[in-house]
Structures are given as structure tokens and as C-alpha cells.
Design a protein around this motif. Structure first.
Motif, PDB file in Angstrom:
ATOM      1  N   LEU A   1      -9.216  12.062 -13.441  1.00 27.75           N
ATOM      2  CA  LEU A   1      -9.516  10.892 -14.269  1.00 27.75           C
ATOM      3  C   LEU A   1      -8.291  10.308 -14.964  1.00 27.75           C
ATOM      4  N   TYR A   2      -7.278  11.128 -15.172  1.00 25.44           N
ATOM      5  CA  TYR A   2      -6.097  10.715 -15.949  1.00 25.44           C
ATOM      6  C   TYR A   2      -4.971  10.163 -15.101  1.00 25.44           C
ATOM      7  N   CYS A   3      -5.041  10.312 -13.788  1.00 25.88           N
ATOM      8  CA  CYS A   3      -3.836  10.131 -12.964  1.00 25.88           C
ATOM      9  C   CYS A   3      -3.755   8.758 -12.315  1.00 25.88           C
ATOM     10  N   GLY A   4      -2.611   8.135 -12.445  1.00 29.50           N
ATOM     11  CA  GLY A   4      -2.388   6.786 -11.933  1.00 29.50           C
ATOM     12  C   GLY A   4      -2.450   6.672 -10.417  1.00 29.50           C
TER      13      GLY A   4
ATOM     14  N   LEU B   1      10.088  19.087  -4.006  1.00 29.01           N
ATOM     15  CA  LEU B   1       9.383  18.135  -3.161  1.00 29.01           C
ATOM     16  C   LEU B   1       7.945  18.093  -3.673  1.00 29.01           C
ATOM     17  N   GLN B   2       7.535  16.896  -4.119  1.00 24.42           N
ATOM     18  CA  GLN B   2       6.223  16.788  -4.761  1.00 24.42           C
ATOM     19  C   GLN B   2       5.429  15.636  -4.155  1.00 24.42           C
ATOM     20  N   GLY B   3       4.115  15.776  -4.139  1.00 21.32           N
ATOM     21  CA  GLY B   3       3.292  14.682  -3.641  1.00 21.32           C
ATOM     22  C   GLY B   3       1.829  14.945  -3.887  1.00 21.32           C
TER      23      GLY B   3
ATOM     24  N   LEU C   1       1.993  24.298  -9.726  1.00 19.63           N
ATOM     25  CA  LEU C   1       0.588  23.879  -9.704  1.00 19.63           C
ATOM     26  C   LEU C   1       0.047  24.020 -11.120  1.00 19.63           C
ATOM     27  N   ARG C   2      -0.081  22.902 -11.792  1.00 20.09           N
ATOM     28  CA  ARG C   2      -0.535  22.967 -13.179  1.00 20.09           C
ATOM     29  C   ARG C   2      -2.021  23.289 -13.264  1.00 20.09           C
ATOM     30  N   ILE C   3      -2.355  24.073 -14.268  1.00 21.68           N
ATOM     31  CA  ILE C   3      -3.762  24.325 -14.546  1.00 21.68           C
ATOM     32  C   ILE C   3      -4.355  23.131 -15.306  1.00 21.68           C
ATOM     33  N   GLU C   4      -3.497  22.262 -15.808  1.00 19.83           N
ATOM     34  CA  GLU C   4      -3.853  21.027 -16.544  1.00 19.83           C
ATOM     35  C   GLU C   4      -4.451  21.326 -17.916  1.00 19.83           C
ATOM     36  N   SER C   5      -5.469  22.191 -17.952  1.00 25.86           N
ATOM     37  CA  SER C   5      -5.944  22.777 -19.203  1.00 25.86           C
ATOM     38  C   SER C   5      -6.592  24.099 -18.858  1.00 25.86           C
TER      39      SER C   5
ATOM     40  N   VAL D   1       0.318  22.512 -18.507  1.00 23.10           N
ATOM     41  CA  VAL D   1      -0.853  21.785 -19.017  1.00 23.10           C
ATOM     42  C   VAL D   1      -0.429  20.406 -19.514  1.00 23.10           C
ATOM     43  N   MET D   2      -1.408  19.558 -19.707  1.00 27.74           N
ATOM     44  CA  MET D   2      -1.147  18.293 -20.393  1.00 27.74           C
ATOM     45  C   MET D   2      -1.493  18.465 -21.864  1.00 27.74           C
ATOM     46  N   ILE D   3      -0.695  17.829 -22.689  1.00 29.68           N
ATOM     47  CA  ILE D   3      -0.786  18.033 -24.130  1.00 29.68           C
ATOM     48  C   ILE D   3      -1.166  16.724 -24.815  1.00 29.68           C
TER      49      ILE D   3
ATOM     50  N   GLY E   1       3.770  18.675 -20.284  1.00 31.45           N
ATOM     51  CA  GLY E   1       4.204  17.503 -21.023  1.00 31.45           C
ATOM     52  C   GLY E   1       3.024  16.790 -21.623  1.00 31.45           C
ATOM     53  N   PRO E   2       3.313  15.745 -22.384  1.00 25.41           N
ATOM     54  CA  PRO E   2       2.241  15.007 -23.035  1.00 25.41           C
ATOM     55  C   PRO E   2       1.399  14.234 -22.029  1.00 25.41           C
ATOM     56  N   TYR E   3       0.151  14.028 -22.373  1.00 25.33           N
ATOM     57  CA  TYR E   3      -0.667  13.072 -21.634  1.00 25.33           C
ATOM     58  C   TYR E   3      -0.139  11.678 -21.959  1.00 25.33           C
ATOM     59  N   VAL E   4       0.003  10.854 -20.924  1.00 21.63           N
ATOM     60  CA  VAL E   4       0.458   9.469 -21.113  1.00 21.63           C
ATOM     61  C   VAL E   4      -0.581   8.548 -20.473  1.00 21.63           C
ATOM     62  N   GLU E   5      -0.971   7.497 -21.187  1.00 24.80           N
ATOM     63  CA  GLU E   5      -1.950   6.558 -20.649  1.00 24.80           C
ATOM     64  C   GLU E   5      -1.497   6.032 -19.289  1.00 24.80           C
ATOM     65  N   ALA E   6      -2.443   5.850 -18.404  1.00 26.56           N
ATOM     66  CA  ALA E   6      -2.125   5.341 -17.071  1.00 26.56           C
ATOM     67  C   ALA E   6      -3.076   4.199 -16.727  1.00 26.56           C
ATOM     68  N   GLU E   7      -2.496   3.074 -16.365  1.00 22.93           N
ATOM     69  CA  GLU E   7      -3.291   1.903 -16.031  1.00 22.93           C
ATOM     70  C   GLU E   7      -4.197   2.173 -14.833  1.00 22.93           C
TER      71      GLU E   7
ATOM     72  N   THR F   1       9.106  15.194 -17.302  1.00 19.91           N
ATOM     73  CA  THR F   1       9.369  13.766 -17.137  1.00 19.91           C
ATOM     74  C   THR F   1       8.478  12.930 -18.054  1.00 19.91           C
ATOM     75  N   ALA F   2       7.245  13.386 -18.301  1.00 23.10           N
ATOM     76  CA  ALA F   2       6.285  12.608 -19.092  1.00 23.10           C
ATOM     77  C   ALA F   2       6.693  12.481 -20.554  1.00 23.10           C
ATOM     78  N   LEU F   3       7.733  13.217 -20.967  1.00 25.87           N
ATOM     79  CA  LEU F   3       8.216  13.051 -22.349  1.00 25.87           C
ATOM     80  C   LEU F   3       8.921  11.705 -22.512  1.00 25.87           C
TER      81      LEU F   3
ATOM     82  N   ARG G   1       3.383   6.343  -9.614  1.00 22.11           N
ATOM     83  CA  ARG G   1       3.213   6.179 -11.051  1.00 22.11           C
ATOM     84  C   ARG G   1       2.031   6.998 -11.528  1.00 22.11           C
ATOM     85  N   LEU G   2       2.311   8.240 -11.917  1.00 18.09           N
ATOM     86  CA  LEU G   2       1.250   9.088 -12.441  1.00 18.09           C
ATOM     87  C   LEU G   2       0.757   8.517 -13.760  1.00 18.09           C
ATOM     88  N   TYR G   3       1.684   7.859 -14.499  1.00 19.26           N
ATOM     89  CA  TYR G   3       1.361   7.291 -15.810  1.00 19.26           C
ATOM     90  C   TYR G   3       2.299   6.120 -16.056  1.00 19.26           C
ATOM     91  N   ASP G   4       2.020   5.347 -17.103  1.00 21.38           N
ATOM     92  CA  ASP G   4       2.813   4.156 -17.394  1.00 21.38           C
ATOM     93  C   ASP G   4       4.171   4.576 -17.952  1.00 21.38           C
TER      94      ASP G   4
HETATM   95  N1  5AD Z   1      -0.067  11.789 -18.128  1.00 22.85           N
HETATM   96  C1  5AD Z   1       0.696  12.904 -18.069  1.00 22.85           C
HETATM   97  N2  5AD Z   1       0.766  13.700 -17.003  1.00 22.85           N
HETATM   98  C2  5AD Z   1       0.056  13.353 -15.924  1.00 22.85           C
HETATM   99  N3  5AD Z   1      -0.071  13.932 -14.717  1.00 22.85           N
HETATM  100  C3  5AD Z   1      -0.893  13.194 -13.965  1.00 22.85           C
HETATM  101  N4  5AD Z   1      -1.319  12.124 -14.669  1.00 22.85           N
HETATM  102  C4  5AD Z   1      -0.739  12.199 -15.887  1.00 22.85           C
HETATM  103  C5  5AD Z   1      -0.783  11.398 -17.047  1.00 22.85           C
HETATM  104  N5  5AD Z   1      -1.527  10.280 -17.097  1.00 22.85           N
HETATM  105  C6  5AD Z   1       0.553  15.214 -14.389  1.00 22.85           C
HETATM  106  C7  5AD Z   1      -0.492  16.266 -14.049  1.00 22.85           C
HETATM  107  C8  5AD Z   1      -0.106  16.714 -12.656  1.00 22.85           C
HETATM  108  C9  5AD Z   1       1.333  16.313 -12.580  1.00 22.85           C
HETATM  109  C10 5AD Z   1       1.853  16.132 -11.201  1.00 22.85           C
HETATM  110  O1  5AD Z   1       1.388  15.097 -13.288  1.00 22.85           O
HETATM  111  O2  5AD Z   1      -0.354  17.366 -14.965  1.00 22.85           O
HETATM  112  O3  5AD Z   1      -0.273  18.086 -12.439  1.00 22.85           O
END
Ligand code: 5AD
Ligand code: SF4
Length: 339
Positions: free
Chosen positions: A55-58, A93-95, A150-154, A193-195, A223-229, A270-272, A305-308
Motif C-alpha cells: 500500500l505504501y510503495c510508489g 542489485l535491487q528490483g 529483505l525488509r520485514i517492513e514491520s 523496517v519503515m519508521i 528508514g523513514p516512511y515517505v509519502e508516495a504519490e 536512501t529514504a532519509l 520511485r518508491l516514494y516522492d
Molecule cells: N517510504 C519509505 N520506504 C519505502 N519503501 C517502499 N515504499 C516506501 C515508502 N513510501 C521501502 C520498503 C522496501 C524498500 C525496497 O523500499 O521498505 O522494502
């Protein structure tokens, strides 16, 4: 010294001077344990095609507004060659998550080619392609990959369910299965995880630290959760905490994890960067020891673009730190376990 869960929660609540002390202590522990060295991994974002719909991923499957791409083998090899020539030591290498035989074979042959680029001192290869069967993980390992993210995300199953669709393809149990399979195959295993997710409490974050310690992970990227369009997370789960809170909490998580697991590799996520121009530098100042400069060719970088994010690929100030040029920079903890 084992830090107990109450202490973890207390540290995560630190503010002001106490928070600065926490950061300084974590950086000192990093320097004493894994050394005051920053390792580089050239990040190659292979493709934004993904079968999942987080739900969070761009780049979730249902986001129709993203142009999908896949790098050609030659583009990947050119980026890896650049990493080697610049003496980065390793590539990631990521995808997106794809499980077709065609995809599995492509990654396998790319790993073989990357490993043969510099025969005298081969690049380290980390992979990050989601949940796969143990057999696939083994094929990629035999090809020469030796670390996997491989993130557990939470670690909270409740939260995991709230940020993923309930469609049988996004199961918490399956994520755990994949993490255990990676360990059995012999990878250095990284999770994270996402924070600052909507509905995430301080107790959840403390549990995340305990989870990573119980899993005895070798590496962490969080890293932090970042809003994604174009994503439904906020609509479904409500607004996330303020950006400043997410940034500070992400840094505190890095510092606390460094104290809880002094000998692992921790990446400055990177999400920082979209939250603060100093984000990744701050992460290094509070315990991180890995950064991943983005080497994806432009046509991919803009679509992955996983996030903005409007920030730049790498902060040159990071390169003022002491860098482990040409080194793999493997997880010290993994080395100790497998001695
Ligand atoms: N904000 C931050 N991190 C995100 N990821 C995916 N979408 C977002 C977002 N909106 C992270 C997830 C995933 C990694 C590749 O990118 O944690 O495991
Ligand atoms: Fe795919 Fe990963 Fe994004 Fe989920 S977070 S949609 S698995 S790329």
C-alpha cells in the motif's frame, strides 16, 4: 551487555540532549566495534516491475501512472563496471518482486557477469528481489551473490497486515519463511523496517529492534516512511506522524540498533534524503556504516520511485568520511558466526 526491551523503549523516547548523547554513544560503539569506516555499495535499480501491491510503495503493481522499465544486461554491467573502477567494492542489485523463470535466469547470469568483471578482486554482490523460493535463493548464491536484503517492513504482524493488501500474496508468514531460507542458503542477511508508519507506536519500534536481535541479522537497512504519490496508504491507514518526528525516530532507531547489535552493518537509508538534506550524513553520525550511492542510469532512476524524492543521488560530504575503498565491507557479526 544485553539491553532490555524497556531500556530500548526509553532510548527511543529520548529528546534534546539525551538524544544527542544517544547518537554520540552509538557512533563511538560503531567506531570501536566495526571501525570508523564507511563502506560503499553502488546501487543498481534493475527494474520497477513488481507483482506486489504494497500500500505504501510508489511502484506497486496497481500504480498505473509509473512507466515500467527494466535495464538491459549491458546497462547493468556498465553500472557495475563503474562501481568497480571507482573502487566501491560492492554493488547492490535491487528490483521489484518477479518470480518467473526468465527473471530468475536473468539475475543469475547478471551476477555471474558482475563477478567476472574484475577477476583480481571481484565486486561483492548484494541482491534485493523480494520473496523467492529457497531454490532460487540458492541459484543466485551459487552464481556468486553473498548478501541479500529483505525488509520485514514491520515486525508487528498487525501493522504488517495493515500496510499490505489482504490477498494471499502479502503474507507476514511468507516473509519470515523467506528470511529463514536466506539464512539456510548461507547469505549474509539484511532486513529492516519503515519508521513512522500510520498507527506505529514506540512499542512497535522497540519490538522491531528486539525482532532484529532475535533473528540475529547480519545487516540492516531501515528508514523513514515517505509519502508516495499514487499510493493508498494514507487513505486506508490515516496520516503518518510529522516528517520531523519520522526523521528523528529513524535516526534514533539506527543509534539504538547499533547499541543493541554493535557488530552488524547498518545502512544510511536512501529514504532519509527526501526528509532532510543532511539525513544520510546524520545517520552516519549516529551509527550507520554503509551508504549506497545510486548508480542507476537516468532512464531507470526517474521511474524507480518508491516514494516522492527530489534529493540528489549522493551527498559528496559523505565521501569526506573514511571510506573502505575497494573493500566488500562484510558484516563483522556474520564473520564471527561462521568462523
Ligand atoms: N517510504 C519509505 N520506504 C519505502 N519503501 C517502499 N515504499 C516506501 C515508502 N513510501 C521501502 C520498503 C522496501 C524498500 C525496497 O523500499 O521498505 O522494502
Ligand atoms: Fe514491490 Fe517491494 Fe514496492 Fe512491495 S515494496 S510493491 S514488493 S517493490
Amino acid at each position: 551487555m544485553i539491553i532490555d526491551r524497556r531500556e530500548i523503549e526509553r532510548m527511543l523516547a529520548a529528546e534534546g540532549e539525551a538524544m544527542q548523547e544517544l547518537f554520540a554513544r552509538a557512533a563511538a560503539v560503531r567506531d570501536e566495534t566495526v571501525g570508523p569506516v564507511l563502506y560503499l555499495r553502488g546501487l543498481i535499480e534493475y527494474s520497477n516491475i513488481c507483482r506486489k501491491n504494497c500500500l505504501y510503495c510508489g511502484i506497486r503493481r496497481e500504480n498505473r501512472s509509473v512507466a515500467r522499465y527494466r535495464l538491459t544486461p549491458d546497462e547493468v554491467i556498465a553500472a557495475a563496471r563503474y562501481a568497480g573502477e571507482r573502487r566501491f567494492g560492492s554493488v547492490v542489485l535491487q528490483g521489484g518482486e518477479i518470480t518467473t523463470e526468465d527473471h530468475i535466469a536473468c539475475i543469475e547470469s547478471l551476477v555471474v557477469r558482475i563477478k567476472s568483471l574484475f577477476p583480481a578482486s571481484p565486486l561483492g554482490v548484494t541482491l534485493s528481489f523480494g520473496e523467492q523460493t529457497e531454490a532460487t535463493y540458492r541459484r543466485w548464491f551459487r552464481a556468486g551473490a553473498h548478501r541479500y536484503l529483505l525488509r520485514i517492513e514491520s515486525s508487528s504482524e498487525r501493522l504488517y497486515r495493515s500496510i499490505h493488501p489482504d490477498d494471499g500474496l502479502h503474507r507476514y508468514e511468507e516473509r519470515l519463511r523467506a528470511l529463514r531460507a536466506l539464512r539456510r542458503v548461507g547469505y549474509q542477511v539484511g532486513t529492516g523496517v519503515m519508521i513512522g508508519l500510520p498507527g506505529q507506536t514506540l512499542a512497535d519500534l522497540a519490538d522491531d529492534i528486539v525482532f532484529m536481535r532475535d533473528m540475529d541479522i547480519d545487516m540492516c537497512g531501515m528508514g523513514p516512511y515517505v509519502e508516495a504519490e499514487g499510493t493508498p496508504l494514507v487513505e486506508r491507514c490515516g496520516p503518518p506522524p510529522e516528517r520531523d518526528y519520522r526523521l528523528a525516530m529513524a535516526l534514533k532507531m539506527i543509534a539504538v540498533l547499533r547499541l543493541a547489535m554493535p557488530d552488524i552493518n547498518i545502512a544510511a537509508a536512501t529514504a532519509l534524503s527526501p526528509l532532510s538534506p543532511d539525513g544520510r550524513l546524520d545517520a552516519v553520525r549516529c551509527g550507520a556504516n554503509v551508504v549506497m550511492p545510486n548508480l542507476t542510469p537516468r532512464r531507470g532512476k526517474e521511474a524507480y520511485r518508491l516514494y516522492d524524492d527530489k534529493s540528489s543521488a549522493i551527498d559528496s560530504r559523505l565521501l569526506c568520511e573514511r571510506i573502505g575503498w575497494g573493500e566488500w565491507g562484510d558484516s563483522l557479526r556474520f564473520g564471527k558466526k561462521n568462523k
